[in-house]
Design an enzyme around this catalytic site. Sequence first.
Site, PDB file in Angstrom:
ATOM      1  N   HIS A 250      51.896  49.024  64.863  1.00 31.82           N
ATOM      2  CA  HIS A 250      50.438  49.139  64.967  1.00 31.82           C
ATOM      3  C   HIS A 250      50.117  49.495  66.408  1.00 31.82           C
ATOM      4  O   HIS A 250      50.776  49.026  67.330  1.00 31.82           O
ATOM      5  CB  HIS A 250      49.778  47.790  64.629  1.00 31.82           C
ATOM      6  CG  HIS A 250      48.336  47.731  65.042  1.00 31.82           C
ATOM      7  ND1 HIS A 250      47.316  48.147  64.222  1.00 31.82           N
ATOM      8  CD2 HIS A 250      47.747  47.356  66.217  1.00 31.82           C
ATOM      9  CE1 HIS A 250      46.161  48.021  64.871  1.00 31.82           C
ATOM     10  NE2 HIS A 250      46.403  47.537  66.075  1.00 31.82           N
TER      11      HIS A 250
ATOM     12  N   LYS B 245      55.728  45.533  63.416  1.00 29.36           N
ATOM     13  CA  LYS B 245      55.376  44.856  62.161  1.00 29.36           C
ATOM     14  C   LYS B 245      56.610  44.198  61.526  1.00 29.36           C
ATOM     15  O   LYS B 245      57.752  44.510  61.901  1.00 29.36           O
ATOM     16  CB  LYS B 245      54.729  45.878  61.221  1.00 29.36           C
ATOM     17  CG  LYS B 245      53.400  46.436  61.761  1.00 29.36           C
ATOM     18  CD  LYS B 245      52.735  47.349  60.726  1.00 29.36           C
ATOM     19  CE  LYS B 245      51.397  47.872  61.235  1.00 29.36           C
ATOM     20  NZ  LYS B 245      50.693  48.671  60.195  1.00 29.36           N
TER      21      LYS B 245
ATOM     22  N   GLU C 252      41.648  43.669  70.474  1.00 30.50           N
ATOM     23  CA  GLU C 252      43.013  43.337  70.044  1.00 30.50           C
ATOM     24  C   GLU C 252      43.862  42.702  71.150  1.00 30.50           C
ATOM     25  O   GLU C 252      44.692  41.834  70.866  1.00 30.50           O
ATOM     26  CB  GLU C 252      43.708  44.599  69.517  1.00 30.50           C
ATOM     27  CG  GLU C 252      43.077  45.084  68.215  1.00 30.50           C
ATOM     28  CD  GLU C 252      43.695  46.365  67.677  1.00 30.50           C
ATOM     29  OE1 GLU C 252      44.560  46.968  68.364  1.00 30.50           O
ATOM     30  OE2 GLU C 252      43.317  46.763  66.559  1.00 30.50           O
TER      31      GLU C 252
ATOM     32  N   ASN D  70      54.767  50.221  57.865  1.00 32.53           N
ATOM     33  CA  ASN D  70      55.010  51.406  58.691  1.00 32.53           C
ATOM     34  C   ASN D  70      55.389  51.072  60.141  1.00 32.53           C
ATOM     35  O   ASN D  70      55.065  51.811  61.064  1.00 32.53           O
ATOM     36  CB  ASN D  70      53.799  52.343  58.614  1.00 32.53           C
ATOM     37  CG  ASN D  70      52.511  51.653  59.013  1.00 32.53           C
ATOM     38  OD1 ASN D  70      52.527  50.504  59.461  1.00 32.53           O
ATOM     39  ND2 ASN D  70      51.393  52.344  58.876  1.00 32.53           N
TER      40      ASN D  70
ATOM     41  N   TYR E 225      42.591  42.156  61.261  1.00 31.73           N
ATOM     42  CA  TYR E 225      42.290  43.406  60.544  1.00 31.73           C
ATOM     43  C   TYR E 225      40.905  43.402  59.905  1.00 31.73           C
ATOM     44  O   TYR E 225      40.682  44.132  58.947  1.00 31.73           O
ATOM     45  CB  TYR E 225      43.348  43.657  59.476  1.00 31.73           C
ATOM     46  CG  TYR E 225      44.625  44.281  59.998  1.00 31.73           C
ATOM     47  CD1 TYR E 225      44.633  45.576  60.529  1.00 31.73           C
ATOM     48  CD2 TYR E 225      45.841  43.608  59.940  1.00 31.73           C
ATOM     49  CE1 TYR E 225      45.794  46.167  60.997  1.00 31.73           C
ATOM     50  CE2 TYR E 225      47.022  44.195  60.406  1.00 31.73           C
ATOM     51  CZ  TYR E 225      46.983  45.475  60.924  1.00 31.73           C
ATOM     52  OH  TYR E 225      48.136  46.071  61.383  1.00 31.73           O
TER      53      TYR E 225
HETATM   54  P1  IDP Z   1      46.728  53.177  61.293  1.00 31.09           P
HETATM   55  O1  IDP Z   1      47.550  51.916  61.396  1.00 31.09           O
HETATM   56  O2  IDP Z   1      47.573  54.414  61.366  1.00 31.09           O
HETATM   57  O3  IDP Z   1      45.568  53.198  62.254  1.00 31.09           O
HETATM   58  P2  IDP Z   1      44.803  52.579  59.156  1.00 31.09           P
HETATM   59  O4  IDP Z   1      44.269  53.570  58.169  1.00 31.09           O
HETATM   60  O5  IDP Z   1      43.888  52.037  60.205  1.00 31.09           O
HETATM   61  O6  IDP Z   1      46.114  53.217  59.813  1.00 31.09           O
HETATM   62  O7  IDP Z   1      45.381  51.362  58.284  1.00 31.09           O
HETATM   63  C1  IDP Z   1      45.805  50.165  58.893  1.00 31.09           C
HETATM   64  C2  IDP Z   1      47.109  49.741  58.257  1.00 31.09           C
HETATM   65  O8  IDP Z   1      46.879  49.441  56.882  1.00 31.09           O
HETATM   66  C3  IDP Z   1      48.208  50.802  58.230  1.00 31.09           C
HETATM   67  O9  IDP Z   1      48.940  50.881  59.432  1.00 31.09           O
HETATM   68  C4  IDP Z   1      49.066  50.330  57.071  1.00 31.09           C
HETATM   69  O10 IDP Z   1      49.929  49.252  57.447  1.00 31.09           O
HETATM   70  C5  IDP Z   1      48.032  49.787  56.109  1.00 31.09           C
HETATM   71  N1  IDP Z   1      47.638  50.820  55.123  1.00 31.09           N
HETATM   72  C6  IDP Z   1      46.924  51.944  55.318  1.00 31.09           C
HETATM   73  N2  IDP Z   1      46.770  52.662  54.200  1.00 31.09           N
HETATM   74  C7  IDP Z   1      47.404  51.943  53.231  1.00 31.09           C
HETATM   75  C8  IDP Z   1      47.603  52.163  51.823  1.00 31.09           C
HETATM   76  O11 IDP Z   1      47.159  53.158  51.247  1.00 31.09           O
HETATM   77  N3  IDP Z   1      48.335  51.205  51.179  1.00 31.09           N
HETATM   78  C9  IDP Z   1      48.836  50.090  51.787  1.00 31.09           C
HETATM   79  N4  IDP Z   1      48.660  49.863  53.100  1.00 31.09           N
HETATM   80  C10 IDP Z   1      47.968  50.776  53.818  1.00 31.09           C
END
Ligand code: IDP
Length: 140
Positions: free
Chosen positions: A117, A11, A128, A114, A51
């Site tokens: 992905h 990312k 994807e 984070n 997304y």
């Molecule tokens: P994952 O990437 O671990 O599968 P998901 O819940 O599918 O997590 O969420 C997709 C992406 O959305 C996350 O990797 C993160 O970048 C973003 N995200 C998830 N929860 C939050 C939040 O509470 N605030 C802001 N961004 C979030």
Amino acid sequence: MAVERTLMLIKPDAVKKGVEGKIIAHVQEKGFKLVALKKLRLTKEQAQQFYYVHKERPFFEELCEFMSSGPIVAMVWEGENAIEEIRKIMGATNPEEAEEGTLRKLYGTNIGENAVHGSDSKESAQFEIPFFFSRLEIVE
Ligand code: IDP
């Protein structure tokens, strides 16, 4: 166990930190094979398409802004049980909660930014991988 392919993204936060090489080496050292790789920048519309499963979630707007805020690296990794194993290597969504030694613990910034992905199921990998790569771009 089956040999699978999974999509992984580095990312914008991790690209800005300059840790693309470290992330690639980390996954290779776990025994996975890199079969496709490119660096690109998504438009906001492309991020929304990628997304779309999260479109009802409160963070959707923020996520698509972030994912189009700078270059990313897209990769396809191949190996035994690759989808689940690479999710383990990535760690929990929130870097603060991720286990020591996982990519999100090592390189993540916060729950939104984070670092990486990874496809979370066979169905998501099937959507994807062709989102980013044509058949010709994936090395057999
Ligand atoms: P994952 O990437 O671990 O599968 P998901 O819940 O599918 O997590 O969420 C997709 C992406 O959305 C996350 O990797 C993160 O970048 C973003 N995200 C998830 N929860 C939050 C939040 O509470 N605030 C802001 N961004 C979030």
